[in-house]
Design an enzyme around this catalytic site. Structure first.
Site, short mmCIF file in Angstrom:
data_model
loop_
_atom_site.label_atom_id
_atom_site.label_comp_id
_atom_site.label_asym_id
_atom_site.label_seq_id
_atom_site.Cartn_x
_atom_site.Cartn_y
_atom_site.Cartn_z
N TYR A 22 28.30 -49.26 -39.56
CA TYR A 22 27.46 -50.44 -38.80
C TYR A 22 28.09 -51.05 -37.57
CZ TYR A 22 24.12 -50.76 -42.60
OH TYR A 22 22.87 -50.44 -43.46
N LYS B 10 33.58 -44.51 -52.30
CA LYS B 10 33.70 -43.28 -52.40
C LYS B 10 35.01 -42.68 -52.03
CE LYS B 10 31.11 -39.46 -53.24
NZ LYS B 10 30.43 -39.02 -54.51
N ASP C 272 28.31 -43.74 -56.50
CA ASP C 272 26.91 -42.70 -57.01
C ASP C 272 26.91 -43.09 -58.59
OD1 ASP C 272 29.53 -41.36 -57.04
OD2 ASP C 272 28.73 -39.56 -56.79
N ASP D 58 24.48 -52.37 -48.52
CA ASP D 58 23.20 -52.44 -48.04
C ASP D 58 21.98 -51.67 -49.05
OD1 ASP D 58 20.79 -52.81 -46.57
OD2 ASP D 58 21.21 -51.13 -45.09
#
Ligand code: NAD
Length: 351
Positions: free
Chosen positions: A127, A174, A208, A232
């Site tokens: 962002y 991740k 995930d 988000d």
């Protein structure tokens, strides 16, 4: 002596915002806490008179009062102005986005016992808005992760856990693939976790796997801390677990100010119809009461909202009812009045 009123900037917003703001203000005024509302407008309608959707006096008001309650504001797609919501967060340095997701009795959802708090880093990651085209057929977006912002959001998550009697913080990342950027986020969370050892449990999950686990066994998780983009996505997933956008509150918190607002947008197709659900803005008001140290009033308002929803007779269309926005507010106010402590139970005010 009566307590001093809390000065609060109220931005009704547009679309369904003004009617939700009115309903929420009535409920908060009935909570027993005194507010001094400073109502200021922002959004597209301000451009003609002020040349901007976010005039300087709105920012000044929030800086002065340090607390704002905000309805949703429409962001036109494509050309036009930059999102007022994103500009507010960046200009005021509101680095922590807090989104609790807690099951509400009476709502038909897949789970009955979800109680999650999502803490999302609000200032960097993808962002940061650093993007460029590479030739005609490729584009790059730069993902920024810093130790300073990662440690700051981790400390916020742990401090929130301590202050609110939570037991565990899970860092979501991740780092198996983005070893440098997400690796730094995870390393920062681990560093901060050491200072809370013995008080708050710490663990981490790959994003995930986290999504799968939240869908299979959300009751195992407590406070989650995530970089901006995963935050988000996962916070909307969490909102979906407990009943959707109409009931999802949020807060954007920084060192100088805090802005409380629902997760949902301005739903223009329902504007002015006294139809939209004010629960998300009211629960954002509950987060604001807690931020102001008004714990008893926060419990009272939240309890009344939960009771009216559990009862099910005066809820809005999205929760399967036929009540209007203002009728729902009336039901919450009536519920607070009937469950108010009797004078003999009421705590004695400090003189
Ligand atoms: P939205 O959240 O406004 O609406 C999506 C749908 O969800 C609505 O059509 C409605 O069916 C339902 N819904 C949302 N809030 C509800 C409520 N309180 N009660 C009952 N039903 C409700 O999302 P959108 O249509 O993608 O966005 C509309 C505008 O809002 C856009 O301009 C967007 O940029 C803006 N927006 C603002 C904020 C903010 O102010 N923080 C956040 C998200 C979107």
């Amino acid at each position: 002596m009566a307590a001093m009123p809390h000065p609060v900037t109220l931005i009704p917003g547009d679309g369904i915002g003004p009617e939700l703001a009115e309903a929420t203000r009535r409920v908060l005024d009935a909570s027993g806490v005194a507010f001094e509302w400073e109502v200021v407008d922002a959004g597209e309608a301000l451009i003609a008179s002020h040349g901007t959707p976010l005039p300087e006096h709105v920012l000044e008001s929030i800086r002065r009062n340090r607390v704002a309650l905000k309805g949703p504001i429409t962001t036109p797609v494509g050309e036009g102005f930059r999102s007022v919501n994103v500009t507010l967060r960046q200009t005021l340095g509101l680095y922590a986005n807090l989104r609790p997701a807690r099951s509400l009795k009476g709502l038909e959802t897949r789970y009955q016992d979800v109680d999650l708090v999502i803490v999302r880093e609000n200032t960097e990651d993808l962002y940061a808005g650093i993007e460029h085209r590479v030739g005609r057929d490729a584009a790059e977006s730069i993902k920024i992760i810093t130790r300073e912002a990662s440690e700051r959001i981790a400390r916020f998550a742990f401090d929130y856990a301590v202050a609110n009697g939570r037991r565990k913080v899970t860092a979501v990342h991740k780092a198996n693939i983005m070893k440098l950027s997400d690796g730094l986020f995870l390393e920062s969370c681990r560093t901060v976790a050491q200072a809370y050892d013995g008080r708050i449990e710490f663990e981490d999950r790959i994003v995930d796997n986290m999504c799968m686990q939240l869908v299979q066994k959300p009751e195992l998780y407590d406070v989650l801390v995530l970089p901006n983009l995963y935050g988000d996505i996962v916070s909307d997933l969490a909102a979906g677990l407990v009943g959707g956008l109409g009931v999802a509150p949020g807060a954007n918190i920084g060192t100088e100010a805090a802005v409380f607002e629902p997760v949902h947008g301005s739903a223009p197709k329902y504007a002015g119809q006294n139809k939209a659900n004010p629960t998300a803005l009211m629960l954002s008001g509950v987060l604001m009461l807690r931020h102001l140290g008004e714990q008893a009033a926060a419990e009272r308002v939240e309890g009344a909202i939960r009771d009216v929803i559990a009862d099910g007779r005066r809820v809005t269309y999205d929760l399967g009812g036929e009540a209007g926005t203002s009728d729902f507010a009336d039901a919450v106010i009536e519920r607070m009045a009937t469950s108010a402590p009797s004078p003999s139970e009421a705590p004695v005010a400090a003189s």
